[in-house]
Design a protein around this motif. Structure first.
Motif, PDB file in Angstrom:
ATOM      1  N   UNK A  48      18.660  66.977  51.284  1.00 51.84           N
ATOM      2  CA  UNK A  48      17.976  65.683  51.241  1.00 51.84           C
ATOM      3  C   UNK A  48      16.993  65.591  52.408  1.00 51.84           C
ATOM      4  N   UNK A  49      16.045  64.675  52.292  1.00 51.58           N
ATOM      5  CA  UNK A  49      14.992  64.605  53.308  1.00 51.58           C
ATOM      6  C   UNK A  49      14.944  63.274  54.048  1.00 51.58           C
ATOM      7  N   UNK A  50      15.907  62.368  53.812  1.00 48.65           N
ATOM      8  CA  UNK A  50      15.920  61.091  54.524  1.00 48.65           C
ATOM      9  C   UNK A  50      17.357  60.699  54.840  1.00 48.65           C
ATOM     10  N   UNK A  51      17.518  59.876  55.881  1.00 45.56           N
ATOM     11  CA  UNK A  51      18.862  59.412  56.247  1.00 45.56           C
ATOM     12  C   UNK A  51      19.476  58.566  55.139  1.00 45.56           C
ATOM     13  N   UNK A  52      18.658  57.746  54.462  1.00 42.14           N
ATOM     14  CA  UNK A  52      19.188  56.908  53.389  1.00 42.14           C
ATOM     15  C   UNK A  52      19.732  57.769  52.251  1.00 42.14           C
ATOM     16  N   UNK A  53      19.020  58.835  51.919  1.00 41.24           N
ATOM     17  CA  UNK A  53      19.471  59.720  50.842  1.00 41.24           C
ATOM     18  C   UNK A  53      20.752  60.444  51.237  1.00 41.24           C
ATOM     19  N   UNK A  54      20.852  60.845  52.499  1.00 41.00           N
ATOM     20  CA  UNK A  54      22.075  61.492  52.979  1.00 41.00           C
ATOM     21  C   UNK A  54      23.251  60.522  52.912  1.00 41.00           C
ATOM     22  N   UNK A  55      23.028  59.278  53.330  1.00 36.84           N
ATOM     23  CA  UNK A  55      24.100  58.286  53.313  1.00 36.84           C
ATOM     24  C   UNK A  55      24.606  58.049  51.891  1.00 36.84           C
ATOM     25  N   UNK A  56      23.692  57.926  50.934  1.00 43.43           N
ATOM     26  CA  UNK A  56      24.107  57.747  49.535  1.00 43.43           C
ATOM     27  C   UNK A  56      24.881  58.953  49.039  1.00 43.43           C
ATOM     28  N   UNK A  57      24.402  60.145  49.378  1.00 46.80           N
ATOM     29  CA  UNK A  57      25.061  61.382  48.965  1.00 46.80           C
ATOM     30  C   UNK A  57      26.485  61.463  49.506  1.00 46.80           C
ATOM     31  N   UNK A  58      26.668  61.143  50.772  1.00 47.71           N
ATOM     32  CA  UNK A  58      27.984  61.298  51.386  1.00 47.71           C
ATOM     33  C   UNK A  58      28.941  60.166  51.004  1.00 47.71           C
ATOM     34  N   UNK A  59      28.415  58.998  50.688  1.00 52.28           N
ATOM     35  CA  UNK A  59      29.291  57.972  50.117  1.00 52.28           C
ATOM     36  C   UNK A  59      29.893  58.466  48.807  1.00 52.28           C
ATOM     37  N   UNK A  60      29.059  59.043  47.972  1.00 52.68           N
ATOM     38  CA  UNK A  60      29.535  59.557  46.684  1.00 52.68           C
ATOM     39  C   UNK A  60      30.499  60.728  46.900  1.00 52.68           C
ATOM     40  N   UNK A  61      30.214  61.591  47.875  1.00 54.35           N
ATOM     41  CA  UNK A  61      31.134  62.689  48.187  1.00 54.35           C
ATOM     42  C   UNK A  61      32.512  62.145  48.575  1.00 54.35           C
ATOM     43  N   UNK A  62      32.520  61.146  49.453  1.00 52.99           N
ATOM     44  CA  UNK A  62      33.791  60.579  49.902  1.00 52.99           C
ATOM     45  C   UNK A  62      34.547  59.923  48.766  1.00 52.99           C
ATOM     46  N   UNK A  63      33.829  59.188  47.929  1.00 51.38           N
ATOM     47  CA  UNK A  63      34.457  58.532  46.777  1.00 51.38           C
ATOM     48  C   UNK A  63      35.042  59.577  45.831  1.00 51.38           C
ATOM     49  N   UNK A  64      34.281  60.635  45.581  1.00 54.50           N
ATOM     50  CA  UNK A  64      34.758  61.681  44.688  1.00 54.50           C
ATOM     51  C   UNK A  64      35.965  62.415  45.246  1.00 54.50           C
ATOM     52  N   UNK A  65      35.958  62.680  46.555  1.00 56.63           N
ATOM     53  CA  UNK A  65      37.106  63.359  47.165  1.00 56.63           C
ATOM     54  C   UNK A  65      38.368  62.505  47.044  1.00 56.63           C
ATOM     55  N   UNK A  66      38.232  61.198  47.201  1.00 60.02           N
ATOM     56  CA  UNK A  66      39.393  60.314  47.083  1.00 60.02           C
ATOM     57  C   UNK A  66      39.969  60.352  45.675  1.00 60.02           C
ATOM     58  N   UNK A  67      39.103  60.364  44.669  1.00 59.74           N
ATOM     59  CA  UNK A  67      39.580  60.448  43.291  1.00 59.74           C
ATOM     60  C   UNK A  67      40.335  61.760  43.080  1.00 59.74           C
TER      61      UNK A  67
END
Length: 306
Positions: free
Chosen positions: A208-227
Motif C-alpha cells: 500500500x502507498x498511504x497510511x490510511x490504506x495500511x490502517x484499513x488493510x490491518x484492521x481487516x487482517x486483525x478481524x480475519x485472524x480473530x475469526x
C-alpha cells in the motif's frame, strides 16, 4: 520416468490494471514446462484488468460475482485442469523459477502446501517506509514469509502451492471469509502433510502507498485472524495478543505509561541506524498495530464473517 505434474496458476483480481501485466509477463517467463493454464478470476473489475488478462497466453478469465478471494479460489479449484494449483496475486511478480521450485518442494518434502517469502518493492518515500515496516518482525510479526528465514515447517505461507486433490478433500477455502482465508485454509490443509516454507521460492509485491490504506488493510487482517482463532482456537499464538493488549492498554487508566513504553519501542526500532529502514517507518507501525488490535478484538466479540 514419471511425468512432471501439471500446474494451474490461479490469480484472483479486482481492479489490478496497474500491476496485472507485469504479473502475467512473469508467469509467461516461467522455467517450468508443465503449466497448462492461467486462471484469472475477476471480481468485477471496473478498469482494464480483464482486457489485459486476455492479451496473455494460456489465460482463461473466470467471473467471481461474490468478489472476495475465497470465492475466487474456490472457483479456481472447481475449474482447475492441473494437478497442482499455484496461487499468485495480481500485484505480485514471481521469480522465473517460482513454479518449478514450488513443484520441487511439494515433491521433496511431502508437504500439503508450500510457499516462500514476500519481498516488497516500493516507489516513493511513504511506500518505502511501509515496505520497511511490513518486512520487519516488529511490524508484521515473526512469520518467516514476512521477514525471511531458513527453510522449515511453519503455520502458513505467502500465496501457496498445493495439490488440487488435497484442497478439495479439505473443502477448499472458507466461503464466508473475506480476509485471512489463506491462513485458515492452511490450518485445515496442514492435516494432509504440513506447511513448508522455502526461501528460494521468491516473489515481489507492491505494498500500500498511504497510511490510511495500511490502517484499513490491518484492521481487516486483525478481524480475519480473530475469526480464524474462533474456529481454530489452537492456532492462537502469544504474539498475536500484543496488538490487542496495546489497544486495551490505551483504553485503560494506564494509557500514559502504555503509550510511553510503546513510543519508546517504536522510536528505538525506527532510529536503529539500518540503512534499509527509513526512520519514517516508525509512523507506519501504529497504523498497523492499532487497527490490527481493534480488528482482532472486534472479531473476537462479534465473530461472524471476516
Amino acid at each position: 520416468q514419471l511425468m512432471a505434474p501439471t500446474v494451474t496458476v490461479a490469480i484472483p483480481v479486482l481492479d489490478e490494471e496497474a500491476h496485472l501485466g507485469a504479473c502475467l509477463d512473469a508467469i509467461e517467463a516461467q522455467t517450468y514446462s508443465g503449466i497448462v493454464e492461467v486462471l484469472v478470476i475477476d471480481g468485477g473489475s471496473s478498469d482494464r484488468s480483464v482486457e489485459i488478462a486476455r492479451q496473455h497466453q494460456m489465460v482463461r478469465v473466470l467471473d467471481n460475482p461474490r468478489r472476495i478471494q475465497s470465492a475466487a479460489l474456490n472457483r479456481a479449484l472447481d475449474e482447475a485442469a492441473g494437478e497442482i494449483l499455484v496461487r499468485v496475486d495480481g500485484h505480485c511478480v514471481i521469480a522465473p523459477d517460482y513454479v518449478e521450485r514450488c513443484v520441487a518442494a511439494l515433491d521433496a518434502t511431502g508437504a500439503a502446501i508450500v510457499g516462500g517469502g514476500m519481498t516488497p518493492v516500493a516507489n516513493g518515500a511513504m511506500q518505502e517506509a511501509i515496505a520497511a515496516a511490513m518486512g520487519s518482525r516488529i511490524g508484521a510479526g515473526p512469520a518467516r514469509f514476512h521477514s525471511s528465514g531458513d527453510a522449515g515447517w511453519v503455520d502458513t505461507v505467502y500465496l501457496g502451492a498445493y495439490r488440487v486433490a488435497d484442497a478439495v478433500a479439505v473443502g477448499g477455502y472458507a466461503a464466508d471469509m473475506s480476509i485471512n482465508e489463506d491462513a485458515e485454509f492452511a490450518i485445515r490443509l496442514a492435516s494432509r502433510g504440513g506447511v513448508w516454507f522455502d526461501p528460494t521460492i521468491r516473489s515481489t509485491y507492491t505494498p500500500r502507498s498511504s497510511l490510511a490504506a495500511v490502517a484499513r488493510q490491518f484492521y481487516r487482517y486483525g478481524r480475519g485472524r480473530a475469526v480464524t482463532v474462533r474456529r481454530h482456537p489452537a492456532s492462537l499464538s502469544p504474539r498475536q495478543l500484543a496488538a490487542p493488549a496495546l489497544v486495551l492498554g490505551i483504553l485503560s487508566p494506564w494509557r500514559r505509561p502504555v503509550l510511553g513504553a510503546y513510543a519508546a519501542v517504536v522510536a528505538g526500532w525506527s532510529f536503529a541506524g539500518r540503512s534499509d529502514r527509513p526512520a519514517r517507518a516508525g509512523l507506519v507501525l501504529p497504523a498497523m498495530h492499532v487497527p490490527w488490535g481493534v480488528g482482532f478484538l472486534t472479531g473476537l466479540v462479534l465473530g461472524g464473517r471476516s
